[in-house]
Design a protein around this motif. Structure first.
Motif, mmCIF file in Angstrom:
data_model
loop_
_atom_site.group_PDB
_atom_site.id
_atom_site.type_symbol
_atom_site.label_atom_id
_atom_site.label_comp_id
_atom_site.label_asym_id
_atom_site.label_seq_id
_atom_site.Cartn_x
_atom_site.Cartn_y
_atom_site.Cartn_z
ATOM 1 N N PHE A 171 -25.916 -20.174 -8.299
ATOM 2 C CA PHE A 171 -26.439 -21.200 -9.225
ATOM 3 C C PHE A 171 -26.893 -22.114 -8.272
ATOM 4 O O PHE A 171 -27.433 -23.080 -8.909
ATOM 5 C CB PHE A 171 -25.100 -21.376 -9.951
ATOM 6 C CG PHE A 171 -23.874 -21.846 -9.400
ATOM 7 C CD1 PHE A 171 -22.885 -20.804 -9.296
ATOM 8 C CD2 PHE A 171 -23.607 -23.067 -8.890
ATOM 9 C CE1 PHE A 171 -21.870 -21.150 -8.565
ATOM 10 C CE2 PHE A 171 -22.526 -23.327 -8.216
ATOM 11 C CZ PHE A 171 -21.622 -22.321 -7.894
ATOM 12 N N GLY A 172 -26.661 -22.196 -6.988
ATOM 13 C CA GLY A 172 -26.854 -23.282 -6.246
ATOM 14 C C GLY A 172 -28.213 -23.499 -5.955
ATOM 15 O O GLY A 172 -28.961 -24.532 -5.599
ATOM 16 N N ILE A 173 -29.312 -22.414 -6.153
ATOM 17 C CA ILE A 173 -30.491 -22.302 -5.881
ATOM 18 C C ILE A 173 -31.138 -23.416 -6.896
ATOM 19 O O ILE A 173 -32.039 -24.378 -6.610
ATOM 20 C CB ILE A 173 -30.969 -20.946 -6.349
ATOM 21 C CG1 ILE A 173 -30.343 -20.026 -5.194
ATOM 22 C CG2 ILE A 173 -32.682 -21.192 -6.182
ATOM 23 C CD1 ILE A 173 -31.016 -18.489 -5.603
ATOM 24 N N ALA A 174 -30.682 -23.601 -8.117
ATOM 25 C CA ALA A 174 -31.281 -24.415 -8.960
ATOM 26 C C ALA A 174 -30.560 -25.835 -8.703
ATOM 27 O O ALA A 174 -31.520 -27.110 -8.762
ATOM 28 C CB ALA A 174 -30.776 -24.034 -10.377
ATOM 29 N N LEU B 216 -27.340 -15.258 -14.457
ATOM 30 C CA LEU B 216 -27.647 -16.624 -14.489
ATOM 31 C C LEU B 216 -28.525 -17.023 -15.519
ATOM 32 O O LEU B 216 -29.613 -16.301 -15.791
ATOM 33 C CB LEU B 216 -28.284 -16.905 -13.133
ATOM 34 C CG LEU B 216 -27.367 -16.776 -11.883
ATOM 35 C CD1 LEU B 216 -28.289 -16.775 -10.531
ATOM 36 C CD2 LEU B 216 -26.490 -17.896 -11.831
ATOM 37 N N HIS B 217 -28.069 -17.978 -16.130
ATOM 38 C CA HIS B 217 -28.832 -18.417 -17.511
ATOM 39 C C HIS B 217 -29.418 -20.133 -17.278
ATOM 40 O O HIS B 217 -28.782 -20.899 -16.595
ATOM 41 C CB HIS B 217 -27.960 -18.391 -18.690
ATOM 42 C CG HIS B 217 -27.486 -16.923 -18.907
ATOM 43 N ND1 HIS B 217 -28.036 -16.348 -19.851
ATOM 44 C CD2 HIS B 217 -26.536 -16.181 -18.707
ATOM 45 C CE1 HIS B 217 -27.582 -15.155 -19.838
ATOM 46 N NE2 HIS B 217 -26.710 -15.107 -19.133
ATOM 47 N N VAL C 219 -28.567 -24.772 -14.680
ATOM 48 C CA VAL C 219 -28.350 -23.273 -14.562
ATOM 49 C C VAL C 219 -27.035 -23.043 -14.241
ATOM 50 O O VAL C 219 -26.440 -23.634 -13.806
ATOM 51 C CB VAL C 219 -29.385 -22.905 -13.444
ATOM 52 C CG1 VAL C 219 -28.976 -21.424 -13.119
ATOM 53 C CG2 VAL C 219 -30.715 -23.233 -13.977
ATOM 54 N N PHE C 220 -26.416 -21.985 -15.166
ATOM 55 C CA PHE C 220 -24.807 -21.729 -14.828
ATOM 56 C C PHE C 220 -24.841 -20.146 -14.748
ATOM 57 O O PHE C 220 -25.708 -19.358 -15.104
ATOM 58 C CB PHE C 220 -24.417 -22.278 -15.895
ATOM 59 C CG PHE C 220 -24.454 -21.532 -17.243
ATOM 60 C CD1 PHE C 220 -25.426 -22.174 -18.226
ATOM 61 C CD2 PHE C 220 -24.105 -20.305 -17.812
ATOM 62 C CE1 PHE C 220 -25.902 -21.625 -19.516
ATOM 63 C CE2 PHE C 220 -24.166 -19.743 -19.053
ATOM 64 C CZ PHE C 220 -25.413 -20.369 -19.917
ATOM 65 N N ILE D 34 -27.234 -30.880 -12.744
ATOM 66 C CA ILE D 34 -28.565 -31.202 -13.313
ATOM 67 C C ILE D 34 -29.464 -30.621 -12.371
ATOM 68 O O ILE D 34 -29.627 -30.802 -11.298
ATOM 69 C CB ILE D 34 -28.713 -32.731 -13.602
ATOM 70 C CG1 ILE D 34 -27.621 -33.087 -14.707
ATOM 71 C CG2 ILE D 34 -30.053 -32.784 -14.130
ATOM 72 C CD1 ILE D 34 -27.766 -34.634 -14.908
ATOM 73 N N ALA D 35 -30.173 -29.509 -12.889
ATOM 74 C CA ALA D 35 -31.172 -28.856 -12.000
ATOM 75 C C ALA D 35 -32.619 -29.330 -12.080
ATOM 76 O O ALA D 35 -33.525 -29.215 -11.202
ATOM 77 C CB ALA D 35 -31.359 -27.317 -12.379
ATOM 78 N N ASP D 36 -33.089 -29.864 -13.484
ATOM 79 C CA ASP D 36 -34.490 -30.459 -13.667
ATOM 80 C C ASP D 36 -34.370 -31.291 -14.696
ATOM 81 O O ASP D 36 -33.375 -31.274 -15.617
ATOM 82 C CB ASP D 36 -35.357 -29.287 -13.887
ATOM 83 C CG ASP D 36 -36.586 -29.671 -13.349
ATOM 84 O OD1 ASP D 36 -36.835 -30.948 -13.237
ATOM 85 O OD2 ASP D 36 -37.694 -28.884 -13.150
#
Lengths: 507, 795, 280
Positions: free
Chosen positions: C108-111, C14-15, C62-63, C49-51
């Motif tokens: 990736f769903g956490i972000a 996860l990046h 995050v992907f 979009i995470a942030d």
């Protein structure tokens, strides 16, 4: 929209034509060869690459006229006093002038003449349905059975200027300081940008995709319109001072009001008809059933035919059925053939006469081994256990009474279903205007088909300072009609900007 | 002796451990660190059993059976003990998927390929569903792990060709380290650090290449998890079929299992049985896929039309070639590669003789060691000295290797030699350079290149003088041999080879030991004008010491080609004469079914290339016929021991390629020759067996061969001061160099490098890595040979 | 071209990717996504979009590294440029005060769940965040999520945290405990969203999911992302990506996401062999 072609030319255009007609060199040219001899010259055939070779690669099909053939073809034009061809052209290009310039051998002058009224001649020469416009009313059609090949000549002049001659930048008037926002870098947007830049305005074109050209870059394949020609035209606009901002979705990245806040005083909406239509029949969401937009975008914009060099994947069908009869259908089925389809066919619910595609494209498709199934339409698609399409059920049709578009309505023949094995289907049954601009621009009046409502004379929308043109107001139509709208809109916007923002006589 | 396991009484010898005895009798005992070819290691403690009379639990992998021993392999505490051990092992291995409640329907809901960069669970791992951990977890029904998992966070190591190393998956079973040390002798990797920091690595953490790894793939094959994974097929699904073939490259004839997925080759793994006993080398293990699917494969027949090769159908191509060849009957030659199967060679040979009227098919690898021995048999009517097989090596006491870089050219032979050294054999090496071979040798002599004859002759001389009783007494031609030895000038015996008397005496002493001796020799011994003299001296030394000969055949079917060529009355011309005839125009047509260095300007009027790969000869060819590779056709190969092995058809031919025998037989029948109606390879094999062509009967009795000193001293030494010994390594298949086929192989072995002594380099003004120009004395270098050369810095 | 500010490996596979995009940062709202293309030959893929940082003008996503495109993104470093970074696309999430909301996110769903949880918290909801990871070392942004949740739960298969069972089982146990849930938002891989919806179908709790179909242009022009939502064909890129999970035809989505499995594998092998050379 069908009756619009027969409209009378505005007085100023008629005056310009008359002026050109009366030039002395034009008179000598007319006298140099009597009309009877001109009619004896046969129509010059456009050289094409052999069908079995070209249906396996993506290089351009038509090779373009040679200089001698162009001059010979130009000689066939009788330079009629009333020039019916100009009335046939939605953009009223001064056809006799540029054709006679070609006859004289001044090819660059012919190209410059063309550019006075048409900013994308290389593109129109290739994709315009000339046989239903200028060439349909050409007197040579009645006199010698074959009209003057206006499209081929237009293409010849534009190609000549791009390849051999110098693309001259007209002297730009002092900048008016007025900022213009053009939304969508399709044929309409690019034309407006070109005209207003020549009028001295500061033009910025906002494009959602990462490449300019709209349908010219994602829709029309390489073998009909090579990308290098489009890049040359876009580069020409950049040298005119037009700023192109890619990856910018007006309505999401910024709304019209945001752009107003940034100082843009006039807007042109040219977002085109991007929403693919579906038949809403069972099995339409199976894997392997593409909308023509997706299929063509993958091949033309994302170069999926060169997978895995290019990362975008593509399903290669061995038995491909393309539903629909327009130019988009032709492009899709010829693409499928080039990608390795053994059986590639057009399924069209009406008969060959009603097919809206250009005659030349249909002819090319037949040569390349495409099958045509008329008076048929799919009723449902069947998938295998991985939901991959493997067959479709078609229903035979017969033609009933004409509908609003003047074409006879297909009536299904009950009980005539039959099943055909297919592993790839492309739905090329037309596009509707892109809904995004309507959803995100409060107050903009929309028509019933989802298109933007405009005053057809001035292309102005109900919002002050906002014009619209091309497929966004017409639904899926042609490049030339889009340029026609763009021309009118640009002329109106220029007037609007010149008397600094006061609404001009709104027609 | 008799032991009972779980109440069953089983007969067992002392040599096998309790674990092996149990497995032989179908009793399952989980084991992770044990391996049939490796010494017991007893690290993973999974194979514990309880033995009556012994306290606690004993690891069955290093306990040997004793008379009347009672073993219990499956009880409640044993199962619990193994589950606890497995939980500890899995706590340092990404175990999420092993114990996940959604494991059942994960497969059909997976929506992407999921074999991604770093493995955090089985579905991400390239060894998913073929990993020994998964098997044991299912068997022991481990469904939860009470410890929080430790992720060591190593980055995936990608700096080496052929395979990647992801030591986050490593359970430190040590199999890779042990097989590299014990079986392969490269010792490139070992354990770094200790305790919880322990990890497999190389010295100073350098790349495997720098650490001397030969990329034989043995560690990748024995690794129970996905820590070592082949780069090529890493992301692909599991294979759905496999077939057993013979490796097409060198003469050892390793048996390989080729795995395919939907009819496409995925990977090749060494087969358990066979000559190679589960081992292979970098060529067979990693390059098959790149060779068979090389972009330079010829896919359709091509015929020259107005100067350009145009693709046509098989019908037109065969008709065109047959028609043209008919007009050249008697003035044409056929060159064949001895990497083809016996069926292909046999039909091509008959095609050459019966349809073309040429002497016979000319093998492209000339000179060949087997021909040399064959000529001596014919000349003196004697039986060749005893022929060694790979299995003889481990039991032998002394192995003399003459100048062959065995670890690189025939790695599987080197594995057997290492086994012999471990059992106490002595390795004696006579070579002109230092390499892995000399480092393992108990006695290593540095001789000038091309002077092996003098060493062999002086060895025989010393052995005869010491008068040991059994030295060749009563055998035919002994005194003839002795007289020929005296004729040799005494003084130059040692010093021309650059040796002291004492060294030769010590070497002879080592050879006099009792117990089997094997003489290993290869292309290096016969690649100079006095090859026959070298072979005669070797022959006599073998007969004298009762040693066995192990000829390192460089191509997979060299022995088969020799067997087929043996029966013909009039032998085919040599390659050099054929090439010279081609340039002078004596022969007008050439049929190339193998590599041949055709000069630029030649007098040929008609050139046909029958090959699997496009090569330079194709430019000038009038017709190119696509031949199937070894994987696309069934065939038989004869390895260097004389063992006939069957190679199965793995995949359908690529493009429209056809087996070589099919092409030759169709051409021949079109040219009017009869008896070429073979339906399949089986028919040809039957004919071969009927005529006993592949059988190796040796009449005549053992005896000595007179020896003559090599004539033709160092000619034009002034003009060409240096001698450049060739490097004999089968890094090619037919006409395709492996460096061209596999980018990874090019990283491992770059053929364009020249090794030169520091003084000579300084003399020629060359630094390391500079460009060099090599001019050789022999006009057309027929294949790699020891030639006199002049080396200068290239402009 | 958009410039990369920061590309960082959070946990294995996860990046985090922070890109300078002032217009997008100014306009983006929770639940929207961007289309990104790693290089001229790449493909266009959607990333939630995470942030964002409106004044600095940067957008963070995050992907997870799965196919060729994400592997290429994972090799980018600060200062590189990507030819396509367009957005904010899709309709923003429906943020209102519903009472108690469960935000469930996997890998990736956490972000992706973080901005929605933050917005729901600001709207006055009682936010319960359930984060699902395969193993303890795969958890990231724990502090960020803890700040925006009233109750923060982590489920990992390896006992590192309170619970071991997968999202649906955890939802059932929460309901059994008597926790009142007015709404559930689930974002993660298709299987996580599908199983969460199955868990909340019986108790009838409205569950919003952010669908992840394959996309080409992302602006409503190609129809690749069409999915059936209560019988009608919808475009995830303009009508979504948020949809009512109980109305989605999951089998069709699973099938359409697998359209190019073999191509993904072939492309990844090709990329790794030809353009990721061995640096011996």
């Amino acid at each position: 929209m069908a009756d619009e072609k027969k409209k009378e030319l505005p007085e100023d255009v008629k005056a310009r034509l008359k002026a050109g007609f009366d030039l002395d060199w034009r008179k000598e040219l007319r006298k140099s060869m009597p009309a009877k001899e001109r009619t004896k010259i046969p129509r010059q055939r456009m050289p094409e690459r052999p069908a079995q070779v070209r249906n396996a690669d993506f290089f351009e099909v038509n090779q373009g006229l040679s200089a001698e053939a162009a001059v010979l073809e130009a000689k066939r034009c009788l330079d009629c006093p009333n020039s019916p061809c100009v009335t046939g052209c939605p953009v009223a290009i001064d056809i006799p002038s540029f054709v006679k310039l070609i006859e004289k051998g001044e090819f660059e002058a012919a190209a410059r003449k063309l550019k006075e009224t048409n900013s994308l001649p290389a593109i129109c020469g290739r994709v315009c349905p000339q046989e239903t416009q200028c060439e349909e009313v050409c007197t040579m059609k009645k006199a010698a059975g074959a009209p003057v090949a206006v499209g081929n000549l237009e293409r010849f002049a534009a190609d000549f200027e791009r390849e051999k001659g110098k693309v001259t930048i007209p002297k730009l008037p002092p900048s008016t300081g007025k900022k213009v926002a053009v939304i969508g870098a399709g044929p309409a947007g690019l034309t407006v940008a070109g005209d207003l830049a020549k009028a001295g305005h500061k033009v910025t074109v906002f494009e959602a995709l990462h490449a300019a050209g709209g349908v010219l870059v994602y829709g029309i394949p390489e073998f009909r319109l090579p990308k290098k020609i489009l890049e040359a035209e876009v580069d020409y606009l950049r040298r005119l001072g037009v700023e192109l901002r890619m990856n910018f979705v007006v309505g999401r990245t910024a709304t019209l009001d945001d752009l107003k806040a940034e100082g843009f005083s006039a807007f042109f909406i040219g977002t085109g008809a991007g929403l693919p239509n579906f038949m809403k029949i069972p099995g339409e969401n199976l894997v392997g059933v593409y909308s023509a937009n997706e299929y063509l975008t993958r091949v033309n914009l994302m170069r999926a035919y060169d997978f895995p060099n290019y990362d975008t994947p593509m399903l290669i069908g061995k038995h491909v059925a393309v539903i629909g009869g327009g130019n988009v259908a032709m492009d899709s089925v010829r693409n499928a053939k080039r990608l390795g389809a053994e059986w590639a066919a057009i399924i069209y619910r009406r008969s060959s006469v009603e097919m809206p595609a250009r005659i030349e494209e249909i002819h090319h498709a037949e040569e390349e081994g495409i099958e045509f199934h008329y008076l048929q339409a799919p009723t449902k698609f069947m998938g295998d256990e991985h939901c991959r399409v493997k067959a479709m059920e078609c229903l035979k049709m017969e033609l009933g009474l004409p509908d609003s578009s003047g074409r006879r309505r297909p009536v299904p023949i009950p009980g005539s279903e039959y099943v055909k094995e297919v592993d790839l289907v492309v739905m090329a049954i037309g596009q509707s205007p892109n809904p995004l601009i309507g959803q995100t621009t409060p107050g903009l009046k929309m028509g019933k088909g989802g298109n933007v409502d405009v005053d057809w004379k001035t292309m102005a929308t109900n919002l002050p300072g906002v014009w619209a043109g091309g497929d966004i107001i017409r639904g899926g139509a042609t490049v030339i009609l889009a340029m026609g709208d763009a021309r009118t809109a640009a002329w109106e916007m220029d007037k609007f900007l010149k008397n600094d923002g006061k609404p001009s006589a709104q027609g | 002796m008799k032991i009972t396991i779980d109440g069953r009484s089983i007969e067992a010898q002392g040599t096998k451990t309790v674990l092996e005895v149990a497995q032989d009798n179908g009793i399952y005992i989980p084991a992770l660190c044990s391996h049939p070819r490796l010494a017991p290691y007893a690290a993973c403690r999974l194979c514990v059993v309880s033995i009556k009379g012994k306290p606690g639990f004993q690891p069955s992998c290093n306990t040997y059976p004793a008379e009347g021993m009672e073993v219990v392999t499956d009880s409640e505490e044993l199962r619990l003990q193994r589950v606890r051990t497995m939980e500890l092992i899995l706590s340092e291995h990404p175990n999420a998927c092993l114990i996940c409640s959604e494991k059942a329907d994960c497969e059909d809901h997976k929506a992407s390929i999921r074999k991604s960069a770093e493995v955090t669970g089985c579905v991400f791992c390239s060894s998913n569903r073929r990993c020994e951990l998964q098997e044991i977890v299912v068997r022991l029904k481990v469904d939860s792990i009470p410890y929080s998992s430790v992720y060591r966070g190593f980055s995936v190591r990608r700096s080496d060709p052929f395979f990647i190393q992801d030591y986050n998956l490593c359970i430190l079973c040590g199999r890779c380290v042990r097989i590299c040390h014990e079986v392969r002798g490269a010792a490139a990797i070992s354990f770094m650090f200790r305790g919880s920091q322990a990890v497999v690595g190389t010295m100073f953490d350098r790349s495997l290449m720098a650490a001397g790894c030969q990329f034989c793939g043995a560690c990748v094959d024995v690794c129970p998890t996905g820590a070592l994974a082949e780069r090529v097929g890493r992301h692909e699904a599991l294979p759905d079929a496999e077939a057993e073939t013979v490796c097409p490259y060198c003469g050892v004839g390793c048996r390989l299992v080729v795995e395919t997925l939907q009819g496409r080759i995925q990977a090749a793994k060494p087969a358990e049985g066979g000559v190679n006993r589960g081992q292979a080398c970098v060529r067979g293990r990693f390059t098959l896929r790149d060779v068979v699917y090389s972009p330079s494969r010829i896919r359709r027949p091509m015929v020259k039309k107005d100067g350009k090769l145009v693709e046509t159908s098989w019908e037109d191509a065969l008709a065109f070639v047959a028609g043209k060849l008919k007009s050249y009957a008697g003035r044409a030659c056929v060159v064949v590669s001895s990497q083809l199967g016996c069926e292909d060679l046999f039909v091509l040979d008959r095609f050459a003789r019966e349809a073309l009227g040429a002497g016979g098919a000319v093998p492209s690898l000339q000179p060949s060691i087997l021909d040399g021995l064959g000529d001596l048999v014919k000349a003196h009517g004697l039986k060749t000295p005893h022929r060694a097989s790979l299995a003889d090596l481990p039991g032998s006491k002394a192995i003399l290797v003459l100048g062959e870089n065995v670890p690189v050219s025939h790695p599987v032979v080197w594995v057997e030699i290492l086994e012999a050294l471990r059992c106490g054999a002595k390795l004696l090496v006579a070579s002109h350079k230092d390499d892995l071979l000399t480092r393992h040798a108990s006695q290593s002599l540095k001789i000038r290149p091309g002077s092996e004859f003098y060493l062999l002759a002086s060895l025989s001389k010393v052995l005869l003088e010491s008068g040991s009783p059994q030295a060749g007494s009563g055998l035919k031609g002994l005194d003839g041999f002795k007289k020929s030895l005296e004729k040799l000038p005494a003084s130059c015996l040692a010093d021309t080879a650059g040796l002291q008397e004492e060294e030769v005496r010590r070497l002879a002493e080592a050879l006099r030991c009792c117990g089997p001796i094997v003489l290993v020799f290869g292309q290096g011994l016969i690649s100079m004008p006095w090859a026959r003299e070298n072979l005669a001296a070797l022959w006599d030394l073998a007969v004298l010491t009762g040693a066995r000969l192990l000829p390192l055949a460089e191509e997979s079917d060299l022995f088969g080609a020799w067997l087929l060529a043996r029966r013909k009355p009039s032998g085919a011309p040599s390659l050099e004469t054929v090439l010279r005839a081609a340039t002078t125009g004596e022969i007008k047509a050439l049929y190339l079914a193998g590599p041949a260095p055709l000069p630029e300007k030649h007098g040929l009027e008609f050139l046909v290339v029958q090959d699997s790969f496009v090569n330079e000869a194709c430019q000038g060819a009038d017709a190119v016929l696509p031949a199937a590779t070894f994987a696309e056709a069934e065939g038989h190969f004869v390895n260097l021991e004389g063992r006939v092995q069957k190679s199965e058809k793995v995949i359908e031919p690529v493009g429209e390629a056809k087996p070589d025998w099919w092409i030759a037989s169709h051409l021949a029948s079109r040219m009017g020759a009869e008896g070429f109606g073979y339906e399949d390879a089986g028919r040809i094999k039957e004919q071969l067996d009927k005529e006993g062509l592949l059988a190796l009967q040796e009449e005549g009795e053992a005896g000595f061969v007179p020896v003559t000193a090599p004539s033709g001293g160092p000619e034009r030494a002034a003009e060409y001061p240096m001698v450049l010994p060739g490097e004999y390594c089968p890094d090619y298949y037919r006409t395709l160099a492996l460096c061209q086929a596999s980018p990874d192989f090019k990283v491992l072995r770059n053929p364009r490098r020249l090794k030169i002594g520091p003084e000579d380099a300084a003399g020629a003004g060359l630094q390391d890595g500079a460009k060099a120009r090599v001019e050789s004395s022999s006009a057309c270098a027929a294949g790699p040979g020891t030639a006199r050369v002049k080396i200068t810095g290239a402009s | 071209m958009s410039k990369i500010i920061r590309r960082e490996r959070l946990v294995p596979n996860l990046h985090l990717l922070e890109v300078s995009a002032p217009e997008i940062a100014r306009k983006c709202l929770p639940g929207q996504f961007v289309m990104i293309m790693p290089d001229e030959r790449g493909e266009r893929i959607p990333l939630t979009i995470a942030d964002w940082d409106r004044d600095k003008g940067s957008v963070t996503t995050v992907f997870m590294t799965v196919g060729t495109t994400t592997h290429k993104l994972a090799r980018l470093s600060a200062g590189d440029e990507v030819p396509v970074f367009v957005g904010p696309l899709g309709k923003p999430s429906d943020i209102r005060n519903y009472g108690a909301v469960l935000c469930a996110g996997g890998c990736f769903g956490i972000a992706a769940i973080y901005p929605i949880a933050r917005a729901l918290k600001e709207a006055g909801n009682k936010v319960i965040t359930l984060v699902d990871v395969k193993a303890g070392y795969l958890l990231y942004w724990e502090d960020k999520l803890r700040k925006v949740s009233d109750r923060f739960l982590v489920s990992a298969r390896d006992h590192k945290f309170e619970t071991k069972d997968y999202v649906p089982a955890k939802i059932k146990s929460l309901l059994a405990e008597g926790a009142k849930l007015d709404r559930v938002v689930a974002i993660g891989c298709t299987y996580l969203m599908y199983s969460s919806c199955e868990a909340t179908r019986a108790p009838g709790i409205k569950t919003v999911v952010s669908l992840n179909p394959i996309m080409v242009d992302g602006t409503g022009m190609c129809g690749a992302c069409r999915c059936a939502v209560d019988g009608k064909t919808k475009f995830a890129c303009v009508d979504g990506p948020d949809f009512d999970g109980h109305a989605v035809d999951w089998n069709e989505l699973f099938a359409r996401r697998k359209s190019y499995l073999d191509h993904e594998m072939k492309s990844l092998c090709y990329w790794e062999r030809t353009r990721l050379p061995v640096c011996a």
